[in-house]
Design a protein around this motif. Structure first.
Motif, PDB file in Angstrom:
ATOM      1  N   GLU A 260      77.531 -50.910   7.703  1.00 50.54           N
ATOM      2  CA  GLU A 260      78.723 -51.151   8.651  1.00 50.54           C
ATOM      3  C   GLU A 260      79.758 -50.092   8.389  1.00 50.54           C
ATOM      4  N   VAL A 261      80.200 -49.462   9.489  1.00 54.37           N
ATOM      5  CA  VAL A 261      81.284 -48.507   9.330  1.00 54.37           C
ATOM      6  C   VAL A 261      82.440 -48.944  10.108  1.00 54.37           C
ATOM      7  N   GLU A 262      83.679 -49.241   9.209  1.00 51.56           N
ATOM      8  CA  GLU A 262      84.754 -49.735  10.139  1.00 51.56           C
ATOM      9  C   GLU A 262      86.037 -48.740   9.876  1.00 51.56           C
ATOM     10  N   HIS A 263      86.686 -48.321  11.000  1.00 51.12           N
ATOM     11  CA  HIS A 263      87.894 -47.431  11.308  1.00 51.12           C
ATOM     12  C   HIS A 263      88.033 -46.250   9.963  1.00 51.12           C
ATOM     13  N   LEU A 264      86.818 -45.561  10.146  1.00 55.86           N
ATOM     14  CA  LEU A 264      86.698 -44.286   9.430  1.00 55.86           C
ATOM     15  C   LEU A 264      87.642 -43.134  10.241  1.00 55.86           C
ATOM     16  N   SER A 265      88.170 -42.477   9.153  1.00 54.03           N
ATOM     17  CA  SER A 265      89.174 -41.604   9.904  1.00 54.03           C
ATOM     18  C   SER A 265      89.366 -40.401   8.887  1.00 54.03           C
ATOM     19  N   ARG A 266      89.487 -39.313   9.348  1.00 55.57           N
ATOM     20  CA  ARG A 266      89.846 -38.029   8.577  1.00 55.57           C
ATOM     21  C   ARG A 266      90.503 -37.060   9.324  1.00 55.57           C
ATOM     22  N   ALA A 299      81.138 -37.534   5.970  1.00 57.54           N
ATOM     23  CA  ALA A 299      81.785 -38.574   5.374  1.00 57.54           C
ATOM     24  C   ALA A 299      81.160 -39.817   4.741  1.00 57.54           C
ATOM     25  N   ILE A 300      80.293 -40.334   5.531  1.00 51.43           N
ATOM     26  CA  ILE A 300      79.606 -41.475   5.377  1.00 51.43           C
ATOM     27  C   ILE A 300      78.723 -41.012   3.680  1.00 51.43           C
ATOM     28  N   PHE A 301      78.178 -39.898   3.749  1.00 52.15           N
ATOM     29  CA  PHE A 301      77.655 -39.437   2.465  1.00 52.15           C
ATOM     30  C   PHE A 301      78.441 -38.960   1.456  1.00 52.15           C
ATOM     31  N   GLY A 302      79.819 -38.735   1.598  1.00 54.53           N
ATOM     32  CA  GLY A 302      80.810 -38.592   0.626  1.00 54.53           C
ATOM     33  C   GLY A 302      80.714 -37.154   0.355  1.00 54.53           C
ATOM     34  N   ALA A 303      80.177 -36.076   1.064  1.00 57.08           N
ATOM     35  CA  ALA A 303      80.500 -34.734   1.106  1.00 57.08           C
ATOM     36  C   ALA A 303      81.565 -34.283   1.460  1.00 57.08           C
ATOM     37  N   GLU A 304      82.334 -34.950   2.365  1.00 55.77           N
ATOM     38  CA  GLU A 304      83.408 -34.739   2.713  1.00 55.77           C
ATOM     39  C   GLU A 304      84.076 -36.174   2.969  1.00 55.77           C
ATOM     40  N   GLN A 307      89.391 -40.334   4.949  1.00 56.54           N
ATOM     41  CA  GLN A 307      90.945 -40.602   4.475  1.00 56.54           C
ATOM     42  C   GLN A 307      90.989 -42.168   4.345  1.00 56.54           C
ATOM     43  N   SER A 308      90.626 -42.864   5.290  1.00 59.92           N
ATOM     44  CA  SER A 308      90.450 -44.273   5.455  1.00 59.92           C
ATOM     45  C   SER A 308      89.497 -44.857   6.116  1.00 59.92           C
ATOM     46  N   GLY A 309      89.614 -46.177   6.152  1.00 58.38           N
ATOM     47  CA  GLY A 309      88.293 -46.860   6.668  1.00 58.38           C
ATOM     48  C   GLY A 309      87.403 -47.386   5.389  1.00 58.38           C
ATOM     49  N   GLU A 310      86.396 -48.080   6.103  1.00 55.09           N
ATOM     50  CA  GLU A 310      85.549 -49.112   4.967  1.00 55.09           C
ATOM     51  C   GLU A 310      84.005 -48.832   5.370  1.00 55.09           C
ATOM     52  N   ILE A 311      83.081 -48.695   4.369  1.00 48.88           N
ATOM     53  CA  ILE A 311      82.025 -48.665   4.462  1.00 48.88           C
ATOM     54  C   ILE A 311      81.108 -49.762   3.704  1.00 48.88           C
ATOM     55  N   ARG A 312      80.365 -50.554   4.427  1.00 42.48           N
ATOM     56  CA  ARG A 312      79.416 -51.687   3.803  1.00 42.48           C
ATOM     57  C   ARG A 312      77.949 -51.278   3.826  1.00 42.48           C
ATOM     58  N   VAL A 318      81.610 -50.538  -0.346  1.00 47.13           N
ATOM     59  CA  VAL A 318      81.052 -49.401  -1.203  1.00 47.13           C
ATOM     60  C   VAL A 318      82.051 -48.451  -1.248  1.00 47.13           C
ATOM     61  N   GLN A 319      82.498 -47.975  -2.376  1.00 48.46           N
ATOM     62  CA  GLN A 319      83.283 -46.798  -2.391  1.00 48.46           C
ATOM     63  C   GLN A 319      82.531 -45.463  -2.480  1.00 48.46           C
ATOM     64  N   ILE A 320      82.615 -44.597  -1.534  1.00 47.12           N
ATOM     65  CA  ILE A 320      81.836 -43.379  -1.422  1.00 47.12           C
ATOM     66  C   ILE A 320      82.805 -42.171  -1.583  1.00 47.12           C
ATOM     67  N   GLY A 321      82.930 -41.626  -2.788  1.00 45.85           N
ATOM     68  CA  GLY A 321      83.731 -40.243  -2.893  1.00 45.85           C
ATOM     69  C   GLY A 321      82.867 -39.220  -3.201  1.00 45.85           C
ATOM     70  N   SER A 322      81.867 -39.475  -3.138  1.00 44.24           N
ATOM     71  CA  SER A 322      80.864 -38.122  -3.615  1.00 44.24           C
ATOM     72  C   SER A 322      79.327 -38.396  -3.251  1.00 44.24           C
ATOM     73  N   PRO A 323      78.433 -37.280  -2.898  1.00 44.43           N
ATOM     74  CA  PRO A 323      76.900 -37.624  -2.668  1.00 44.43           C
ATOM     75  C   PRO A 323      76.659 -38.329  -3.657  1.00 44.43           C
ATOM     76  N   ALA A 324      76.822 -38.302  -4.940  1.00 40.52           N
ATOM     77  CA  ALA A 324      76.206 -39.165  -6.201  1.00 40.52           C
ATOM     78  C   ALA A 324      76.390 -40.692  -5.814  1.00 40.52           C
ATOM     79  N   ASP A 325      77.617 -41.177  -5.318  1.00 41.86           N
ATOM     80  CA  ASP A 325      77.866 -42.453  -4.967  1.00 41.86           C
ATOM     81  C   ASP A 325      77.223 -42.755  -3.741  1.00 41.86           C
TER      82      ASP A 325
END
Length: 501
Positions: A260-266, A299-304, A307-312, A318-325
């Motif tokens: 689930e992706v909600e209000h993802l923005s960059r 963005a979903i994969f954490g490569a870039e 800046q805002s939004g939520e991923i479940r 889940v907090q995805i700040g990098s591909p490892a995450d």
């Protein structure tokens, strides 16, 4: 009236690809002629031939009624043919004037640079364009729109009578687009012929006099822009017959939610995007160049990261700040550029399959169980029918389709529940495409949740249970899998343009 430029039955082949198939095109002085088509239609290849970057394998190039040869870009420039590429080619640390006259700088005695004349000549070009620009400004400090004005000025400095513009508004806002159009209209009144490549239907209606459409490397037709409905232009762009089987839409009403992706923005790349993906579902993402599909995947994969939004994932934030995450959360990403981001080309098939799962095959001292890796690699080679002499073969020596299977094997071994495929069949032959299609369908039947990003509409329709369409960083709609190409293109080129007719 003699055409300013005429391309007559142009042919171009690359290894394994018939890029241009007897394509003809005419440009008159004092007109804006739009050149349209889906990604891969052959527009850029045709323009590279006109600008001297590529040489045709057949056909004629006629300028002012005379057949010419354009062996180099400099030859094209000498004949008054200029091009402004989508990716600007300016030297950021030099001034505006230095960029315009690079390699042609006026000189004083003993070879000294005549900086006063350099700046004065640049200022004269901007004055003729009716825009204010400081010739001494550093290019890297200008906005993208102002840099584009520098590119146009540079083209005009060659006394260009033909100006080719490739997706000129991709990075511009509405005010900057209006400024650009003012300049183009002025150039048109001065007799400059402008070839305008764009996917944006509203722009085409606003700025162009005629529209030529290409499809699959061939000429489709030329129409008057003012008199032709957008829906007709779309039909010309996508009107090929579908020969592939349409996707069979499963009943997923009781399937658990995977993503689930909600209000993802960059920035301007991703603007408030929300969607869901169920286990066993293939969600296709369609859109034109610059729509933001790859940016969303990264963005979903954490490569870039967004800046805002939520991923479940499976209902949990889940907090995805990098591909490892992302990998830890069970998300695998097959990049559109597999050679740079999916494979280690100098390593063998076994190492590439195992690279995302190595800790599983290492003991406490970090020593790798090579025998176990060899067994698992051979299992995936057999499972995915990877054509290779063995698991020790360097992956760079495999065909494109088999390289793609190696990347898929890597993420299957990592046991990712959510797989994002970005242009999964780019550079792959027809037979390998069919195998990839079959594999993706089987993975969905096994319960994997799959996102497929593709620039080929027949591919999106062939695979997808639902189709999400993006335009300029926004999700403009989600259609059922049985949607038509025209419905997809209407959303991909801004629904408002159709509604305005």
């Amino acid at each position: 009236m003699t055409a300013l430029v005429k391309l007559d039955t142009i042919e171009k082949r690359f290894p394994g690809v018939h890029a241009l198939k007897s394509v003809s095109f005419e440009l008159n002085a004092g007109e804006v002629h739009a050149l349209m088509g889906e990604n891969g239609a052959g527009k850029s290849t045709l323009m590279k031939i006109l600008s001297g970057v590529y040489q045709p394998d057949g056909g004629k190039i006629i300028v002012d009624g005379l057949e010419v040869s354009l062996p180099t870009p400099r030859t094209a420039q000498a004949l008054g043919i200029g091009i402004v590429h989508q990716e600007l080619a300016l030297m950021r640390d030099l001034t505006v004037a230095q960029n315009i006259w690079i390699g042609r700088e006026p000189r004083l005695s003993f070879g000294r640079l005549d900086e006063a004349k350099l700046n004065a000549d640049a200022a004269a070009i901007f004055e003729s364009m009716n825009i204010r620009m400081d010739p001494r400004a550093i290019v890297g400090e200008l906005t993208i729109a102002r840099q584009q004005m520098v590119e146009i000025a540079k083209a005009l400095s060659y006394r260009s009578r033909v100006l080719i513009m490739d997706e000129p508004t991709a990075a511009l806002n509405d005010a900057e687009i209006a400024e650009l159009f003012t300049i183009l209209r002025q150039l048109r009144t001065e007799g400059v012929g402008i070839i305008y490549i764009s996917h944006k239907m509203d722009e085409i209606k606003r700025i162009s006099d005629r529209v030529t459409v290409m499809r699959d490397g061939a000429y489709v037709g030329t129409v008057n822009a003012a008199e032709t409905p957008i829906s007709q232009i779309i039909s010309m762009m996508v009107g090929r017959e579908l020969t592939d089987e349409q996707a069979r839409i499963p009943d997923l009403s009781a399937a658990p939610m995977a993503l689930e992706v909600e209000h993802l923005s960059r920035g301007h790349e991703l603007k408030d995007i929300s969607f869901t993906l169920k286990q066993g579902e293939i969600l296709g993402f369609a859109g034109l160049m610059g729509a933001g599909r790859t940016e969303l995947a990264r963005a979903i994969f954490g490569a870039e990261p967004a800046q805002s939004g939520e991923i479940r994932v499976h209902g949990k934030p889940v907090q995805i700040g990098s591909p490892a995450d992302a990998v830890k959360a069970g998300i695998g990403y097959l990049s559109e550029d597999r050679k740079h981001f999916g494979l280690a080309l100098g390593m063998d098939v076994r190492a590439n399959i195992a690279m995302a799962s190595l800790p599983r095959y290492a003991d406490k001292l970090g020593r790798i169980n090579e025998a176990a890796l060899a067994r698992i690699a051979r299992d995936y080679i057999d499972m995915l029918n990877i054509r290779t002499p063995g698991d020790a073969q360097e992956v760079r020596l495999l065909s494109g389709g088999n390289q793609q299977k190696v990347v898929i094997a890597k993420w299957l071994l990592r046991d990712c529940d959510i797989l994002i495929f970005d242009e999964p069949t780019r550079g792959i032959d027809v037979g390998a495409k069919a195998e990839i299609y079959r594999l993706l369908t089987e993975l969905a039947l096994q319960g994997k949740a799959i996102i497929v990003i593709s620039s080929e509409l027949p591919e999106v329709l062939r695979l997808s249970h639902r189709i999400a369409v993006m335009c300029e960083g926004r999700l403009t709609g989600i259609l059922p899998g049985g949607a038509s190409q025209e419905e997809i293109m209407a959303l991909a080129t801004e629904r408002e343009a159709l509604a305005a007719e």
